[in-house]
Design a protein around this motif. Sequence first.
Motif, PDB file in Angstrom:
ATOM      1  N   LEU A 120      29.356 -15.468 -17.870  1.00 54.45           N
ATOM      2  CA  LEU A 120      29.269 -14.013 -17.678  1.00 54.45           C
ATOM      3  C   LEU A 120      30.664 -13.393 -17.687  1.00 54.45           C
ATOM      4  O   LEU A 120      30.880 -12.329 -18.273  1.00 54.45           O
ATOM      5  N   ALA A 121      31.621 -14.078 -17.060  1.00 55.91           N
ATOM      6  CA  ALA A 121      32.997 -13.570 -17.031  1.00 55.91           C
ATOM      7  C   ALA A 121      33.574 -13.503 -18.450  1.00 55.91           C
ATOM      8  O   ALA A 121      34.237 -12.528 -18.813  1.00 55.91           O
ATOM      9  N   ALA A 122      33.280 -14.516 -19.251  1.00 56.17           N
ATOM     10  CA  ALA A 122      33.779 -14.542 -20.633  1.00 56.17           C
ATOM     11  C   ALA A 122      33.121 -13.441 -21.462  1.00 56.17           C
ATOM     12  O   ALA A 122      33.753 -12.832 -22.323  1.00 56.17           O
ATOM     13  N   GLU A 123      31.851 -13.189 -21.180  1.00 56.89           N
ATOM     14  CA  GLU A 123      31.147 -12.116 -21.904  1.00 56.89           C
ATOM     15  C   GLU A 123      31.717 -10.750 -21.527  1.00 56.89           C
ATOM     16  O   GLU A 123      31.843  -9.856 -22.368  1.00 56.89           O
TER      17      GLU A 123
ATOM     18  N   ILE B  76      32.931 -18.275 -25.603  1.00 58.62           N
ATOM     19  CA  ILE B  76      31.613 -18.145 -24.959  1.00 58.62           C
ATOM     20  C   ILE B  76      30.672 -19.272 -25.420  1.00 58.62           C
ATOM     21  O   ILE B  76      29.958 -19.865 -24.607  1.00 58.62           O
ATOM     22  N   VAL B  77      30.722 -19.587 -26.709  1.00 56.02           N
ATOM     23  CA  VAL B  77      29.880 -20.664 -27.252  1.00 56.02           C
ATOM     24  C   VAL B  77      30.161 -21.979 -26.507  1.00 56.02           C
ATOM     25  O   VAL B  77      29.244 -22.672 -26.059  1.00 56.02           O
TER      26      VAL B  77
ATOM     27  N   TRP C 118      28.469 -25.019 -19.363  1.00 52.83           N
ATOM     28  CA  TRP C 118      27.895 -24.516 -18.109  1.00 52.83           C
ATOM     29  C   TRP C 118      26.434 -24.094 -18.226  1.00 52.83           C
ATOM     30  O   TRP C 118      25.742 -23.993 -17.218  1.00 52.83           O
ATOM     31  N   GLY C 119      25.995 -23.774 -19.442  1.00 55.19           N
ATOM     32  CA  GLY C 119      24.667 -23.178 -19.608  1.00 55.19           C
ATOM     33  C   GLY C 119      24.764 -21.664 -19.514  1.00 55.19           C
ATOM     34  O   GLY C 119      25.645 -21.147 -18.819  1.00 55.19           O
ATOM     35  N   SER C 120      23.890 -20.973 -20.242  1.00 58.93           N
ATOM     36  CA  SER C 120      23.996 -19.516 -20.265  1.00 58.93           C
ATOM     37  C   SER C 120      23.614 -18.948 -18.898  1.00 58.93           C
ATOM     38  O   SER C 120      22.832 -19.543 -18.156  1.00 58.93           O
TER      39      SER C 120
ATOM     40  N   ALA D  97      38.986  -9.613 -17.606  1.00 60.45           N
ATOM     41  CA  ALA D  97      38.128  -8.479 -17.266  1.00 60.45           C
ATOM     42  C   ALA D  97      37.168  -8.768 -16.127  1.00 60.45           C
ATOM     43  O   ALA D  97      36.726  -7.850 -15.442  1.00 60.45           O
ATOM     44  N   SER D  98      36.847 -10.057 -15.907  1.00 61.30           N
ATOM     45  CA  SER D  98      35.884 -10.351 -14.836  1.00 61.30           C
ATOM     46  C   SER D  98      36.450  -9.945 -13.481  1.00 61.30           C
ATOM     47  O   SER D  98      35.722  -9.810 -12.507  1.00 61.30           O
TER      48      SER D  98
END
Length: 177
Positions: free
Chosen positions: A131-134, A116-117, A123-125, A149-150
Motif C-alpha cells: 500500500l505504501a508503494a502504491e 509494486i510487482v 508480501w501479497g497484495s 509518500a506513505s
Amino acid sequence: MQPETYTLMHRMYCVASSKSEIEIVLRRFKEIFDATKNSGKRDDQFDAAWALSCTAGLYARLCEPYLAEQSYREAIKLFDKNRMAMNAATICVALATFFWEQGRIHEAEAMLKQNIVYLIRHWGSGNRHVLAAEEELMHFQLTEQIIEASRHRWCKACNVDDYGVGFDFEDTDKAER
Ligand SMILES: [Zn+2]
C-alpha cells in the motif's frame, strides 16, 4: 561472505569520494561479482546481485549513467531470478530515484510500478508495504516527486489530509502576499 566483509565493503562504499578511491572500491565489488556470479549457491547469488547494485551506485557517482543503469538492471534481474523479490524491489526504487534525478520521469514511473510487482510477490497484495508503494506511485504520477509518500499526512495532490486542516489555506496565504 562474512558479515564483517559486508560491513567493511559498505563502509568503503560510503567513504570513497575521489575518483581514484571510487575506482578502487568499484574494482573490489567487481571482484566479488566475478567470484560469485557462476556459483550455484544462493548466498553467492545474493552476493553477486548485491555487488552489482553497489557497482551501480559507484558508476552513478563516477558520472557513468549508462553503466550505472546496466548494473542496476542486472542486479534486479539477478535478485528476481533467485526469487529475492524484496531485494529486487529495493533496487527498483534506487533505479527509479536515479532516473528521476535525471528527469527521466516515465522510466522512473515504470520502476516504481515494478517495485509494486515485486513487493506483491513478497508480501501479497494489500500488505502495508504494498500500500505504501502504491501511495508513492500515485504521488509520483500526480507531482513527479519521490518523497516516501506513505509518510505524508497532508498532501493536496493526493487529497491526504490527516489533520483535517483542509486544502484552502495555501491559496489564502498566496492571496495575502
Ligand atoms: Zn501525495
